[in-house]
Motif scaffolding. Structure first.
Motif: not given
Lengths: 292, 206
Positions: A104-105, A120-121, A123, A125-126, A129, A168, A171, A173-174, B148, B150, B152, B154, B193-195, B198
């Protein structure tokens, strides 16, 4: 070479990281990496670490690759939207860079350009993906790529000593569900916490490299305790660093501590990731002491 | 001004579990509420024998006022397995905060329109993002509670439960995790996964 191949061979995989300089002269970084890190599996290159603007990770990866090292391209979501991220991923594949660490950063406020827009368009996980989707030959917009799609080893991070370790793990797992192949952890100073974490994390069936920092001084350790998320240097280690100032300054104590941590964690994980933070020269001695 | 628009029928059907108590917020005068669709939905729930009661009111984002109203409907609420809220994101969060151990779902997405906003207590923010996440985050908005935004889970940046950006701000995702644990709903974290989008239609038009 993909780092996942080393995991598949059952190796205890060693990686370390280097940070590109704030400028265009990279010779020193390359020299150090060649001298001290050429024996390990792969070298992470950080992406504007701590939100401090530096030379790019991708360009540095390419230079290291040309010098015979195996780079891991760190990519964060802080500075680029999904178009730029995907474009950089294609560029990486075109340059023959096969390993990724997807994050994520840090927030832009943490660095040297606090006025910058945090993106952060996507993150972590995405982003995983998205890479998976590119590998299938289709971009995130659903458009087909021309020709052979890229293939990467997709890494991510997890923080095993975090005070919210269950969140954590959720996350993590995701990230696995999104297609992550391997994990590197935040720095561990409490092996018992790491071992407990691994008892739960092993259910995901993905290789985990324990993160290790060589503590340079009591001041640095205290700073991490106060400021770095998921990192806690216990009191007895602080005492150990305090005891013999000269020994600590020379890095001997820090290497001893880090080697001990690696030895304790090794039976429970599949590798180690060393964040030397400028002490790259001490990595060979650390590995020797850790019995690797 | 803002628009609350009912989520697609299939989405609402997937949210409904057991008996339902419905709260409609006709909002501040700047809100455009889907009145016809709301009545239709309630009729359907009633026909299926799933409806235990309805409150239709305005300003559900006023916690004091809302508390009194909810107390006066205690029996119908106790009989329900979940609360379905038809309001903007602020309203859903106000109700979710009140019910610590009952599932509270958002039936609407909230879109912005130019012009004035309703006057609301700002402890519960709604960013009018047009794709309400409250149903998969225990009624706490990840867009406004996470620095942020987010969607998906933390990041690794929270220290002692506080956000890396502001040490006075609680980590939004740690709040969400605790809330879901309390509700026994940690399974929703296993969602796809959520995207973020916009380019929601309404935003483009506005």
């Amino acid at each position: 070479m993909k780092i996942t191949e080393a995991f598949e061979r059952g190796e205890f995989v060693v990686t370390a990281e280097v940070g590109p300089p704030k400028g265009i002269h990279i010779e020193h970084v390359v020299e150090e990496a060649k001298t001290y890190l050429s024996g390990i599996t792969a070298v992470n290159v950080t992406d504007n670490q701590s939100s401090v603007m530096r030379l790019g990770s991708l360009a540095t990866c390419k230079v290291l690759k040309d010098e015979g090292l195996t780079p891991i391209f760190q990519l964060t979501c802080r500075d680029r939207n999904r178009i730029a991220l995907q474009s950089d991923l294609l560029s990486a594949a075109m340059l023959g860079i096969e390993n990724l660490l997807l994050l994520t950063g840090d927030h832009t406020r943490m660095g040297d350009h606090p006025q910058a827009k945090p993106v952060f368009d996507l993150d972590s996980v995405s982003l995983i993906h998205t890479v998976k989707q590119l590998e299938s030959g289709v971009d995130l917009g659903g458009n087909e790529l021309v020709g052979e799609p890229p293939k990467f080893a997709k890494g991510a991070v997890v923080s095993p000593c975090s005070d919210s370790v269950d969140a954590q793990l959720a996350k993590m797992e995701r990230k696995v569900a999104a297609g992550c192949d391997y994990f590197q952890t935040q720095a561990v100073f409490e092996p018992e916490k790491f071992i407990k974490f691994m008892e739960k994390a092993k259910q995901f069936g993905k290789p985990v490299q324990v993160g290790v920092i060589i503590p340079k001084s009591v001041g640095m350790a205290r700073f991490m305790n106060n400021n770095v998320a998921g990192v806690h240097v216990p009191d007895d280690m602080l005492e150990e660093l305090k005891k013999d100032k000269e020994k600590t300054k020379a890095g001997i104590t820090g290497v001893e501590i880090a080697a001990r941590i690696i030895k304790e964690c090794r039976p429970y994980c599949q590798g180690v990731h060393i964040m030397a933070l400028g002490w790259e020269a001490k990595v060979p001695e650390l590995l020797k002491q850790a019995g690797i | 001004m803002l628009i609350t628009q009912l989520k697609p029928k299939e989405t609402i059907a997937s949210l409904v579990e057991g008996k339902v108590f419905v709260i409609n917020c006709h909002g501040c005068k700047e809100v455009s509420f889907p009145e016809k669709e709301a009545v239709e939905l309630q009729k359907e729930l009633e026909a299926q024998g799933k409806l235990t009661g309805v409150i239709t009111t305005d300003y559900i984002c006023n916690p004091e006022n809302m508390k009194l109203r909810l107390e006066s409907h205690k029996q119908e609420i106790d009989a329900a397995d979940m609360i379905l809220v038809l309001s903007c994101g602020v309203g859903v969060q106000t109700v979710a905060e009140y019910f610590e151990d009952k599932k509270v779902c958002a039936a609407c997405d909230t879109y912005p329109l130019p012009g004035f906003q309703g006057v609301t207590p700002l402890e519960y923010d709604c960013d009018q993002c047009g794709e309400c996440y409250l149903n998969i985050t225990g009624g706490i908005c990840p867009i406004t509670a996470c620095s942020k935004s987010l969607v998906n889970g933390q990041c690794g940046g929270a220290k002692n439960g506080k956000c890396e950006v502001d040490s006075n701000m609680e980590c939004g995702w740690e709040r969400i995790y605790r809330r879901l644990a309390q509700l026994g709903r940690l399974d929703v974290l296993k969602c796809p996964t959520q995207i973020r989008n916009y380019a929601t239609e309404e935003k483009t038009e506005a």
